[in-house]
Every structure is written in C-alpha cells, then in structure tokens.
Write a protein that holds these residues in place. Structure first.
Motif, PDB file in Angstrom:
ATOM      1  N   ARG A  29       1.056   4.468  -2.905  1.00  0.00           N
ATOM      2  CA  ARG A  29       0.636   5.587  -2.530  1.00  0.00           C
ATOM      3  C   ARG A  29       1.944   6.607  -2.996  1.00  0.00           C
ATOM      4  O   ARG A  29       1.842   7.565  -3.462  1.00  0.00           O
TER       5      ARG A  29
ATOM      6  N   GLU B 296       0.727  -1.227  -0.037  1.00  0.00           N
ATOM      7  CA  GLU B 296      -0.141   0.029  -0.034  1.00  0.00           C
ATOM      8  C   GLU B 296       1.061   1.424   0.100  1.00  0.00           C
ATOM      9  O   GLU B 296       0.585   2.347  -0.599  1.00  0.00           O
TER      10      GLU B 296
ATOM     11  N   PRO C 139      -4.281   2.899  -2.755  1.00  0.00           N
ATOM     12  CA  PRO C 139      -4.293   1.212  -2.629  1.00  0.00           C
ATOM     13  C   PRO C 139      -5.671   0.985  -2.144  1.00  0.00           C
ATOM     14  O   PRO C 139      -6.362   1.576  -1.422  1.00  0.00           O
TER      15      PRO C 139
ATOM     16  N   THR D 110      -7.003  -2.691  -1.155  1.00  0.00           N
ATOM     17  CA  THR D 110      -6.750  -4.298  -0.929  1.00  0.00           C
ATOM     18  C   THR D 110      -8.318  -4.764  -0.857  1.00  0.00           C
ATOM     19  O   THR D 110      -9.133  -4.114  -0.308  1.00  0.00           O
TER      20      THR D 110
END
Length: 309
Positions: free
Chosen positions: A62, A58, A68, A70
């Motif tokens: 960024r 993540e 991100p 998930t």
C-alpha cells in the motif's frame, strides 16, 4: 426452423477465485495490484511473526501505491485478497500446503490451505493480477537426478502470465539446474541491479543471471513485451546488504540441514519447511530476519512494478 433454446449458464469452476472487493475494484479501475503468497505465512515463518509479517507486507504494498492481494484457499474456495480474519486463519497453523496439483483436492474436499508460488501465480492470473511478490522460487532439489524432485513453480510460470518478484531460489536447491529448467520452459530471468542470480539468504548464488535490469521502468518494459507470450517472468532481487546471512553460518547450516533431511527420510514438499526451520533454529533467528527483510523488499519492488504497468 429449430426453436430457440436458452441453455443454462455453465456452472462456475470450483477453482474460480473469490476476489476481495478492494482487489476487484482496483482491477476494474486499472489500479495496481500485487499478489502475495500464503505458504510463506503458514509454513515458512513461525507464529506470531507470521501474522505480523502478513500485515507488514500488505502495508508495504500500500505504501508504494498498490493494493495487496494475499492468496489462499479457505473452506475449499480460492481467495485473492484476504481480510484480517482470513489472515488469522492462515497464520494459526494446521492448514495444508497447496501447490497446483492440490488445488482441486482442496476445493473438492472443502479444505483450508496456503498456496505455494505455483498455485498463487495461477490463481492471481485467473483473477487478472499480473504482478506477484514472494521470497524465493521453488526449483530443482539437490539429488533430483535420482529423486526427480522438481518444484511445479518453473513449469507453472511457463504457462502463467505473471511477473514474479523474488530473491532467486532458495539456497537449499540446485540453483544452476533450476536456471536450466527455467530456460527450458522459456521463463526469462532478470537480475534486478545484479549480474549474479540471488541465493535467497545470500546475495550471490554463484551463478550469473541471463539478463540484468537496473530500474523498475526497464523491468516493466520487458514484462509488457514478454506477457504477449502467455508465460511468466522472474525478476530476481538480492536480499538487502545489511540483512544478508553470514556466509560461513549459511554454509554450515545448509550442510547440516541437508544431512538432517537425508537421515530422517524427509522428502517431497516437506523438505523446504524442514530446512527453513533448521535455518531459523540453527541461526538463533538470524535467518528469520533475513527472510522477512528480503520478502519485504520484494513486495516494495513488486508494487513499484505494478504501478508502472
């Protein structure tokens, strides 16, 4: 004249994903978003490296200017975008492995589950996310002529408008047959900076790619054109050179691993986790580092692609 009747709104589908506020805000504002799968975390990497990798992926997304997202299922509800507590639950172990066929079961029974490439791509597209980073695709297993063991990934990508950035297919599969199936399902495969289709732990699977692009801008141009078909696309990036698994070690572990699953009667969706664990243990952790390096590189490329879109 018939009286006007106001019908109640159609109930939301149990498979309508719950989109995290940050992800929803980014989508609404047209900012780049990258989906990340959770099966890698729950079934592909051991604890505690899986949780550290979840955060690292993540962070990489960024760092390249994207948000991100998930993807997983918690308490039966598909989620696109997980907070720290949700990532902890997925990485703690004991969650189901969910492909497309399993999403309705998990939703109906209120289960927790980690999503495969197929399920992640479908849920990402349902939320409006069109770029997805993962490690390796599923495909045609060796011996599929007798077992019919073929992943849902190619067929799902054929009807799901998502660009998947990966390092080819896992080398435990029949690579050539998998590319034939992707062709049958009209899923274009682009090699990123390579003429050879990547082999996950190895940069070259021994099979050529149908098409090559050498920049994120070219990949974005292809995706802009292809997404009108309603299907997905594969952007295959080789593992970084310095993280590639030694060829002799790879071939020995693959041969031993295939013999192991055959001897133990391991079949279906249990084959890939068993072979990945065999690679991790048999290489003294070298394959684990390779796996993390390649998925991290793919997350970075996916974020660059999403930013261009």
């Amino acid at each position: 004249m018939m009286p006007h009747v106001t019908l109640p709104p159609r109930p939301a589908s149990p498979l309508d994903p719950l989109v995290a506020p940050e992800v929803a805000d980014a989508l609404a504002a047209g900012r780049p978003v990258v989906a990340l799968e959770s099966t890698l975390l729950a079934h592909g990497l051991p604890a505690p490296r899986n949780r550290a990798t979840a955060s690292a992926l993540e962070d990489v997304v960024r760092a390249h200017g994207a948000v991100p997202a998930t993807v997983a299922v918690l308490d039966g509800r598909p989620r696109v975008g997980l907070d720290a507590e949700a990532l902890d639950r997925i990485c703690a172990g004991g969650v189901a492995k969910l492909s497309m066929r399993d999403l309705g079961v998990a939703a109906g029974l209120g289960l927790d589950g980690a999503t495969t490439v197929a399920a992640t791509a479908w849920l990402a597209a349902a939320a409006g996310v069109e770029v997805f980073a993962t490690g390796g695709l599923g495909g045609v297993h060796r011996g599929a002529r007798e077992t019919w063991d073929v992943s849902a990934d190619p067929a799902t990508l054929a009807r799901t408008p998502v660009a998947v950035v990966c390092s080819g297919v896992k080398s435990i599969l029949d690579v050539g047959a998998t590319l034939e199936v992707l062709e049958t399902w009209s899923v274009p495969v682009l090699g990123f900076g390579t003429d050879a289709f990547p082999g996950f732990y190895r940069r070259d699977s021994g099979v050529p790619v149908p098409w090559r692009v050498d920049s994120p801008a070219d990949a974005a141009a292809v995706w802009r054109a292809h997404r009108a078909t309603g299907g997905g696309l594969v952007l295959a990036q080789p593992v970084p050179v310095d993280a590639e698994l030694d060829a002799d070690l790879h071939d020995r572990l693959l041969a031993d691993g295939l013999a192991m699953v055959a001897a133990r009667g391991i079949v279906g969706k249990d084959v890939t986790p068993a072979l990945l664990e065999h690679f991790h243990s048999g290489s003294d952790g070298a394959s684990l580092e390779t796996n993390i390096a390649l998925v991290t590189a793919n997350a970075a490329l996916a974020a660059q692609l999403a930013a261009l879109l």
